[in-house]
Design a protein around this motif. Sequence first.
Motif, short mmCIF file in Angstrom:
data_model
loop_
_atom_site.label_atom_id
_atom_site.label_comp_id
_atom_site.label_asym_id
_atom_site.label_seq_id
_atom_site.Cartn_x
_atom_site.Cartn_y
_atom_site.Cartn_z
N UNK A 103 2.07 38.58 4.63
CA UNK A 103 2.60 37.95 3.41
C UNK A 103 3.96 38.52 3.00
N UNK A 104 4.43 39.54 3.71
CA UNK A 104 5.73 40.13 3.38
C UNK A 104 5.67 41.11 2.22
N UNK A 105 4.49 41.67 1.94
CA UNK A 105 4.34 42.63 0.85
C UNK A 105 4.70 44.03 1.34
N UNK A 106 4.86 44.97 0.40
CA UNK A 106 5.32 46.29 0.82
C UNK A 106 4.40 47.43 0.42
N UNK A 107 3.31 47.16 -0.33
CA UNK A 107 2.44 48.28 -0.70
C UNK A 107 1.04 47.80 -1.02
N UNK A 108 0.12 48.77 -1.01
CA UNK A 108 -1.27 48.57 -1.37
C UNK A 108 -1.67 49.56 -2.45
N UNK A 109 -2.66 49.17 -3.20
CA UNK A 109 -3.40 50.11 -4.05
C UNK A 109 -4.82 50.16 -3.50
N UNK A 110 -5.32 51.37 -3.18
CA UNK A 110 -6.63 51.49 -2.54
C UNK A 110 -7.56 52.33 -3.39
N UNK A 111 -8.87 52.15 -3.16
CA UNK A 111 -9.88 52.63 -4.09
C UNK A 111 -11.01 53.38 -3.38
N UNK A 112 -10.91 54.68 -3.22
CA UNK A 112 -12.09 55.45 -2.83
C UNK A 112 -13.14 55.34 -3.95
N UNK B 61 3.41 49.28 5.12
CA UNK B 61 2.83 49.20 3.78
C UNK B 61 2.66 50.60 3.20
N UNK B 62 3.29 50.85 2.05
CA UNK B 62 3.06 52.09 1.32
C UNK B 62 1.73 51.99 0.57
N UNK B 63 1.17 53.16 0.21
CA UNK B 63 -0.17 53.19 -0.36
C UNK B 63 -0.22 54.07 -1.61
N UNK B 64 -0.72 53.51 -2.71
CA UNK B 64 -1.09 54.26 -3.90
C UNK B 64 -2.61 54.41 -3.89
N UNK B 65 -3.10 55.61 -4.13
CA UNK B 65 -4.53 55.89 -4.05
C UNK B 65 -5.08 56.12 -5.46
N UNK B 66 -6.05 55.30 -5.85
CA UNK B 66 -6.77 55.46 -7.12
C UNK B 66 -8.03 56.27 -6.84
N UNK B 67 -8.14 57.46 -7.41
CA UNK B 67 -9.22 58.37 -6.99
C UNK B 67 -10.53 58.16 -7.74
N UNK B 68 -10.46 57.94 -9.05
CA UNK B 68 -11.67 57.96 -9.87
C UNK B 68 -12.21 56.54 -10.06
N UNK B 69 -13.08 56.14 -9.14
CA UNK B 69 -13.79 54.87 -9.24
C UNK B 69 -15.26 55.18 -9.39
N UNK B 70 -15.73 55.41 -10.54
CA UNK B 70 -15.13 54.81 -11.74
C UNK B 70 -15.76 53.43 -11.94
N UNK B 71 -14.90 52.51 -12.24
CA UNK B 71 -15.28 51.16 -12.63
C UNK B 71 -14.48 50.15 -11.83
N UNK B 72 -15.19 49.21 -11.21
CA UNK B 72 -14.55 48.14 -10.45
C UNK B 72 -15.37 46.86 -10.58
N UNK B 73 -14.71 45.80 -11.02
CA UNK B 73 -15.29 44.45 -10.99
C UNK B 73 -16.67 44.40 -11.63
N UNK C 126 1.98 62.37 4.42
CA UNK C 126 2.06 60.99 4.92
C UNK C 126 3.25 60.29 4.29
N UNK C 127 4.22 59.84 5.09
CA UNK C 127 5.43 59.24 4.50
C UNK C 127 5.15 57.95 3.74
N UNK C 128 4.06 57.26 4.05
CA UNK C 128 3.77 56.00 3.36
C UNK C 128 2.85 56.18 2.16
N UNK C 129 2.56 57.41 1.79
CA UNK C 129 1.76 57.71 0.60
C UNK C 129 2.67 57.72 -0.62
N UNK C 130 2.41 56.82 -1.56
CA UNK C 130 3.21 56.76 -2.78
C UNK C 130 2.81 57.85 -3.76
#
Length: 418
Positions: free
Chosen positions: A39-48, A80-92, A133-137
């Motif tokens: 899709x031509x995007x440049x980053x993700x937000x991921x959820x442990x 793709x760069x990656x932002x990591x959300x650690x405290x899940x916490x609450x999802x959907x 990791x160079x792609x870790x935001x």
Amino acid sequence: MPAAVRFGVNYTPSQGWFHHWLDFDLDAVRADLDSIAALGLDHLRVFPLWPYFQPNRTLIRPRAVEQLLALVDAAGERGLDVQVDALQGHLSSFDFLPAWTRSWHRRNLFTDPDVRDGLATYLHTLAAALADRPHFLGMTLGNEVNQFSAGPHPDPDPATEDQIDAWLEHLLAACERGAPGRLHLHAEYDATWYQDDMPFTPGQAARRGALTAVHSWVFNGTAQRHGRASVPAEHHAAYLVELSKAWAEDPRRPVWLQEVGAPAPLVPPEHAAAFTAATIANALDCPDLWGITWWCSHDVSRDLADFPELEYGLGLLTNDRRPKDTARALAEAAAADRHTPRPRTTALVVPADPAARSACAPGGPVFDAFFSLTADGARPTTVLDTRSRDAAHLAARGITDVVTPDQVLPTPPGGTRS
């Protein structure tokens, strides 16, 4: 500020949803990431998921950390760069809290010193593992953790504003120790901006962490009151971006539209692409926007039970990784050339007192006045009542006109005025 606005997606695995951490399949993850990168995007937000990564206060599972690193590396291989959300916490609509905080071990998530220190260790461990990791935001503390601190949560962990402030400071410092200089922040749902008794406050959101994050969902009363194609619905994300700026100390503080989506049935699937395009275009008219991260990458499988109906179809891509019209709308926006938006010179006065922040919520006088101004083409921003006569502050933000809500005519349903 980056040279261009970042475009990304909140990664929801196509197989197993976030339970994929229990049966981690790197090949499936790579296929998901290929469909996102296309899709031509440049980053993700991921959820442990917190209970899967730290099932005991003194156990952070090495294998889980290795799997997170493998995901980040696979994303980096695809640009793709990656932002990591650690405290899940609450999802959907589901809460994910480890057994060492519940029932017989019930402890307040925000005020218990053992929980706080266990969380700090967890955050530091993930940040330190990712630091090279160079792609870790960077780290986001968690996903909308403010929902645990007050109603309407059925079993809240009450805390005061000062206690939350200390909690944020402690945990953000743990992230910084683990990965110095990265993009560490916290992110809450819009009760931070709208709910009078919420101990997570606008001031904390706009002053703590590397940037301000806002999450925009029009099922909060906006689409119900005004309709999916109204000025308030299509500009709601932009409103939160500009509302956050009233509390910021830095006049150029970046704002991340970190979560935004097109929720059915308020936004029917056949209208989702138009809503997506309008929401993005209006957000891009906000100066100092860091990025837009759409919720979410892939649909929730119908094989999984008990999700709210709207959650199943929020993906940009189907479970078999086919792009929808919303994906094409986001991809087109990411690929388009754009100019830096002009300053917003008209500021609407908002109450600095967090106990009066419901004035900013749907149906409140600030909310209605903002969209009346928007309907008239004024491109408003906001300023605190305590700063509304501060010439230096106004000048630093490029504000030349200040108005109060009672000076603005109300917006009728539909968001337009004749």
